[in-house]
Design an enzyme around this catalytic site. Sequence first.
Site, PDB file in Angstrom:
ATOM      1  N   GLY A 240      22.119  56.121  61.357  1.00  0.00           N
ATOM      2  CA  GLY A 240      21.658  55.642  59.976  1.00  0.00           C
ATOM      3  C   GLY A 240      21.646  53.768  59.623  1.00  0.00           C
ATOM      4  O   GLY A 240      21.193  53.140  60.971  1.00  0.00           O
ATOM      5  N   SER A 241      21.884  53.090  57.966  1.00  0.00           N
ATOM      6  CA  SER A 241      21.472  52.397  58.407  1.00  0.00           C
ATOM      7  C   SER A 241      22.634  51.347  59.529  1.00  0.00           C
ATOM      8  O   SER A 241      23.373  51.373  60.525  1.00  0.00           O
ATOM      9  CB  SER A 241      22.418  51.792  56.530  1.00  0.00           C
ATOM     10  N   THR A 242      21.796  49.751  59.172  1.00  0.00           N
ATOM     11  CA  THR A 242      22.748  48.949  60.124  1.00  0.00           C
ATOM     12  C   THR A 242      23.610  48.783  59.598  1.00  0.00           C
ATOM     13  O   THR A 242      24.942  48.336  60.560  1.00  0.00           O
ATOM     14  CB  THR A 242      21.900  47.940  60.278  1.00  0.00           C
ATOM     15  N   GLU A 262      21.471  54.448  66.419  1.00  0.00           N
ATOM     16  CA  GLU A 262      20.169  54.860  65.920  1.00  0.00           C
ATOM     17  C   GLU A 262      20.152  54.503  64.707  1.00  0.00           C
ATOM     18  O   GLU A 262      20.180  55.287  63.735  1.00  0.00           O
ATOM     19  CB  GLU A 262      19.834  56.240  66.038  1.00  0.00           C
ATOM     20  N   CYS A 296      13.221  56.608  59.665  1.00  0.00           N
ATOM     21  CA  CYS A 296      13.344  55.418  60.209  1.00  0.00           C
ATOM     22  C   CYS A 296      12.110  54.992  61.244  1.00  0.00           C
ATOM     23  O   CYS A 296      12.345  53.691  61.130  1.00  0.00           O
ATOM     24  CB  CYS A 296      14.700  55.242  61.058  1.00  0.00           C
TER      25      CYS A 296
HETATM   26  C1  UN1 Z   1      14.815  59.401  62.187  1.00  0.00           C
HETATM   27  O1  UN1 Z   1      14.480  59.078  61.383  1.00  0.00           O
HETATM   28  O2  UN1 Z   1      15.546  59.023  62.428  1.00  0.00           O
HETATM   29  O3  UN1 Z   1       9.300  60.209  65.429  1.00  0.00           O
HETATM   30  C2  UN1 Z   1      13.835  60.149  63.275  1.00  0.00           C
HETATM   31  C3  UN1 Z   1       9.958  60.200  64.123  1.00  0.00           C
HETATM   32  C4  UN1 Z   1      10.954  61.628  64.845  1.00  0.00           C
HETATM   33  C5  UN1 Z   1      11.897  61.057  64.577  1.00  0.00           C
HETATM   34  C6  UN1 Z   1      12.885  60.497  63.727  1.00  0.00           C
HETATM   35  N1  UN1 Z   1      10.412  62.383  65.464  1.00  0.00           N
HETATM   36  O4  UN1 Z   1       9.802  59.890  62.984  1.00  0.00           O
END
Ligand code: UN1
Length: 505
Positions: A240-242, A262, A296
């Site tokens: 999620g977010s920082t 993450e 992300c």
């Molecule tokens: C995410 O956005 O939380 O590398 C994961 C990627 C994908 C996973 C993204 N395989 O863009």
Amino acid sequence: MTVTLPTTQELRDRARTALDRVGVTLPDGDGVRARTPITGEDLFPLRASTSADAEAAIAAAAEAFGTWRTTPAPVRGELVRVFGELLREHKSDLADLVTIEAGKIRSEALGEVQEMIDICDFAVGQSRQLYGRTIASERPGHRLAETWHPLGVVGVISAFNFPAAVWSWNTAIALVCGDTVVWKPSELTPLISLAASHLLDRAIAATGAPNDVHRLLLADRAVGEQLVDDPRVALISATGSTRMGREVGPRVAGRFGRCLLELGGNNAAIVAPSADLDLALQGIVFAAAGTAGQRCTTLRRLIVHRDVAGKLLDSLVTAYRRLPIGDPFDDTTLVGPLISANAAKRMREAIAQAQAEGGEVLAGGGLLDTGAGAYAEPAIVRMPGQTAIVREETFAPILYVLTYDTFDEAIALHNDVPQGLSSAVFTRDQQEAERFLAADGSDCGIANVNIGTSGAEIGGAFGGEKETGGGRESGSDAWRAYMRRATNTVNYSSTLTLAQNVSFL
Ligand code: UN1
């Protein structure tokens, strides 16, 4: 641009069909609302898990761990193998639910389910490869070795944008490692969570694994906090977010639990003068505008050499103007909706701030008038420098463009943000490519050459540095985060020899 959208009732029916095929019975009640960003409307009211449900789920998962941890790892792998087969069988149903709840276009929704299948295959192989080392002992007649043991209950907290794949990365690996899992998905994606969890339940029933190796909690933040604070949860894996990570990390550390984080990315690509600009263009458009900028790993900053900036920006602006935006179920659409009206508001605010900081909007930035759903035109904003807004992650399709003169300057700009997830360089100059990948190059967990920042495959470790949180998931030796290590010294001689030549008695 006129956008034709399905009705909420059509989407409700489509979701119902997918859920029926998977075998899900919706939990009647209220507290959680399934909704779709395609029309921005509610689909079904659902019963939310209570704090008592969370307590029961954690207790059940902790008890199941007692049996699961001594089940041989390859037998645990069989559960994940069967789960992977069910994912293959229901790939299209799950993809429908991903599109309905997260708004991903069809090929990306199918791609998300493919990631789930891939991690299952990976985890099945991993179940026979939980290797420890044998170390040369300094003492005669001694064996020094390490053994990896299951860790305990893993709490998985996942985000709306990869509503099922990120859970599956954690769950497939945790299960082969002998852990049990309690999952708290995003409140925005309950249907795909119910479907994925139900398929895992079916695999559990088919293989005779303990029922409670996995439990799902559909709930709000308070239940997430309960997982975070419970000492029976050995590892919290949170995406999620920082801002979220800043709260979760210290709370878990305060009870000496483990965390795998993450968090946000602010991913950049450097485009050098030698770059193949057609290749760069394709890589940039997918990474920046794909998934409506809600990965992300989305490309958020373009650092382009002054000599090629004009040419590249011209073709980028043309490509952006042609991007088909609209119904994610329509095969010709490339950009679906943002997750909510709020996300669109944050995008507008970020663009306004960028303009106030000297930015010039070269393309996009508007909101389509669909009367339903938040459909944003992906934006390109040329910036005079790396201002405050450029250093922030706005979860929307905004690509900030900066220019550079020397490669050192490009790398300095690249690394001068708080986040450190993914990065790329487009160049045909080997020295530049290698420098980008070297210790004084990109400071991110993912560093690519001649390919964009998003769309990593299963097999490599996924995660990043700095405010991205430091966690690594899904590939390479990420499994170690889900296990505890014991160092074993075995004396098979008849003499007690002390290390470091210590003599005693
Ligand atoms: C995410 O956005 O939380 O590398 C994961 C990627 C994908 C996973 C993204 N395989 O863009």
